[in-house]
Write an enzyme that holds these catalytic residues in place. Structure first.
Site, short mmCIF file in Angstrom:
data_model
loop_
_atom_site.label_atom_id
_atom_site.label_comp_id
_atom_site.label_asym_id
_atom_site.label_seq_id
_atom_site.Cartn_x
_atom_site.Cartn_y
_atom_site.Cartn_z
CD GLU A 165 -13.95 -4.05 -3.68
OE1 GLU A 165 -14.86 -4.19 -4.48
OE2 GLU A 165 -14.40 -4.78 -2.87
CD GLU B 33 22.59 7.03 7.74
OE1 GLU B 33 22.95 5.33 8.70
OE2 GLU B 33 23.49 7.93 7.76
CG ASP C 96 25.42 3.55 12.15
OD1 ASP C 96 23.96 3.92 11.21
OD2 ASP C 96 25.26 4.53 12.86
CD GLU D 128 20.80 3.14 7.49
OE1 GLU D 128 21.30 2.01 8.32
OE2 GLU D 128 19.96 4.61 8.19
CG ASP E 179 -1.54 -1.41 1.61
OD1 ASP E 179 -2.07 -2.02 0.24
OD2 ASP E 179 -2.13 -2.15 2.13
#
Ligand SMILES: *[C@@H]1O[C@H](CO)[C@@H](O)[C@H](O)[C@H]1NC(C)=O
Ligand SMILES: *[C@@H]1O[C@H](CO)[C@@H](O)[C@H](O)[C@H]1NC(C)=O
Ligand SMILES: *[C@@H]1O[C@H](CO)[C@@H](O)[C@H](O)[C@H]1NC(C)=O
Ligand SMILES: *[C@@H]1O[C@H](CO)[C@@H](O)[C@H](O)[C@H]1NC(C)=O
Length: 461
Positions: free
Chosen positions: A219, A338, A455, A340, A40
């Site tokens: 819907e 980063e 990190d 991540e 979503d």
């Protein structure tokens, strides 16, 4: 461009994705997040950055949704996504305890308002609002109760502020509602309005598998916005499996003119939910499917495609692909990146870091991540790689490779024990052979079990 047009093709796609992980040339951008199951998507452009708010399927839910928090990612190149953690969890709402469903966030007067659907103890879904001074959150509930709670169907909120300052919130399955939000964005004026679901406005329903009493395609999953003076209402249609259709209007509350299909029934999910943005003069369509390894009905993943509106402002049809959107520009490795941040990965997970932001964790031998289009520059390129690492075991090694998982080794960093999973040490290693624009692979090596956490990292010349 590889495409899939049916569920059978989709299993071929999954095979294709598995193969891509060992191939060195085509990059698989879709699904854009591999570290979690996400669904979503609600993209938002802010501060020249694309933020993607989404919900989050906890793995292993075989028979229903297990969703307790929302997630946030950002990108500036449509390929490398940064994990910004969880801006909001169900625990922020005293009135909600299950079904952390579709969100959308908007900014007004320097504050960020995140609208979500969540389950109340009476068994009904409701739309809640949470607010933050920063886009990353954390968001808190300013009203201590649901914002929109009619008896049924208050899911999938979508919000838009018109040029005259009036904000609108649409929501609903299978009824479509809207309210006019007050300027405080946490209350509304008047009553909850029903949108009349006429076939003129929403098309005649060709698929009667579910909700056969419903005459039109609408819907759920409305996505409301305005572009070049035309109002758009995009939605998940023809349940189920759902496709994505849309309607347009000259006004914010209709009457709506049905415009047809955008994305067909693809990707294996019974449901879909799309969000659209313009960014750096290109248009992007976000949706979800089952495209990640281990994916399923309750283990979905967010994807993106670039597209161009037709000259009259209408949509082309858009196909799901695993090539996704082309990269905008390149990534600068001579700044703090980063850990991540990634275009693709295998096995890698993320968690909150004790020093702020997130870190990657639970790394094991053979896990890897790829950062796409890293610009090392001309000449001798990078000479040195620095990373912030932590390990509570014997550590291991980070191999830096370019081009592919087995591509040229430009350096490797030995990570020792640091005495704790959040005991961070900044370590460096020399590198050579990193010039030009490259796809950079971090390959994690060591003994069986968890090795270390990372990190951030940075190259220097
Ligand atoms: C906007 O982006 C820039 C560049 O990434 C960053 O330095 C700055 O902190 C951001 N501003 C806000 C308000 O987030
Ligand atoms: C909106 O539609 C629902 C479902 O058809 C109906 O129960 C409700 O009474 C309607 N509300 C209004 C204000 O028309
Ligand atoms: C977008 O298009 C405008 C007008 O053509 C141009 O001035 C601007 O530089 C473009 N921006 C980007 C990021 O390409
Ligand atoms: C690598 O760069 C870091 C940060 O600039 C520096 O502290 C370190 O001494 C350098 N290491 C080597 C081997 O040049």
């Amino acid at each position: 461009m590889p495409r899939f047009s049916s569920l059978r093709d989709f299993s071929l796609l999954c095979l294709g994705l598995a193969l891509l992980h060992t191939r060195s040339f085509v990059m698989a951008v879709n699904p854009i997040i591999q570290t979690r199951f996400t669904a979503d998507p609600a993209p938002m452009v802010w501060n020249d950055t694309v933020y993607i708010f989404c919900d989050h399927d906890q793995p292993g839910a075989a028979t229903g949704f297990n969703m307790i928090d929302w997630r946030l990612y950002s990108t500036t190149d449509m390929v490398n996504y940064v994990d910004l953690g969880s801006p909001l969890a169900l625990t922020a709402f005293s009135w909600a305890s299950y079904n952390a469903w579709a969100p959308q966030t908007i900014e007004r007067n320097g504050k960020f308002y995140m609208y979500v659907a969540a389950g109340q103890s009476n068994g009904n879904m409701a739309v809640g609002v949470a607010v933050s001074d920063t886009i990353e959150g954390p968001y808190t509930d300013p009203i201590g109760k649901p914002l929109v709670a009619t008896s049924t169907g208050n899911i999938d909120p979508t919000v838009f502020i018109d040029d005259d300052g009036q904000a609108y919130l649409y929501t609903g399955n299978p009824v479509l509602y809207y309210v006019k939000l007050n300027e405080d964005m946490i209350s509304y004026s008047g009553v909850v309005q029903n949108v009349s679901l006429t076939t003129q406005g929403f098309g005649a329903r060709p698929n009667f598998l579910y909700n056969a009493e419903k005459p039109t395609t609408f819907e759920e999953g409305p996505w409301f916005y305005k572009r070049n003076g035309l109002y758009y209402l995009m939605y998940a249609a023809d349940c189920c499996p759902e496709d994505i259709r849309y309607s347009t209007s000259n006004g914010p509350t209709g009457p709506w003119q049905y415009q047809g299909l955008i994305m067909g029934e693809q990707g294996g999910c019974l449901g879909n939910h799309a969000g659209v943005i313009d960014y750096k003069n290109k248009s992007y369509f976000f949706y979800h499917n089952q495209g990640n390894s281990g994916g399923g009905q309750y283990d979905r993943s967010v994807c993106v495609e670039q597209f161009e509106y037709l000259s009259n402002g209408l949509f082309p049809t858009i196909e799901m692909t695993y090539t996704g959107a082309p990269q905008i520009g390149t990534l600068n490795p001579y700044q703090r990146v980063e850990a991540e941040t990634m275009a693709d990965s295998f096995g890698v997970q993320t968690q909150p870091c004790s020093l702020g932001t997130q870190n990657i964790d639970a790394l094991e031998d053979g896990y890897w991540l790829m950062v796409q289009g890293v610009n090392f520059g001309r000449g001798s390129g990078a000479r040195n790689w620095t990373a912030s690492v932590a390990s509570n075991t014997n550590g291991g090694t980070i191999e830096l490779r370019i081009g592919s998982l087995t591509g040229t080794l430009i350096g490797s960093l030995t990570v020792p024990s640091t005495g704790g999973w959040q005991n961070w040490q900044t370590l460096s290693t020399s590198v050579s052979g990193a010039t030009g624009v490259q796809n950079l692979y971090l390959v994690f090596r060591g003994e069986p079990g968890f090795l270390f956490n990372v990190d951030w990292w940075s190259f220097s010349k």
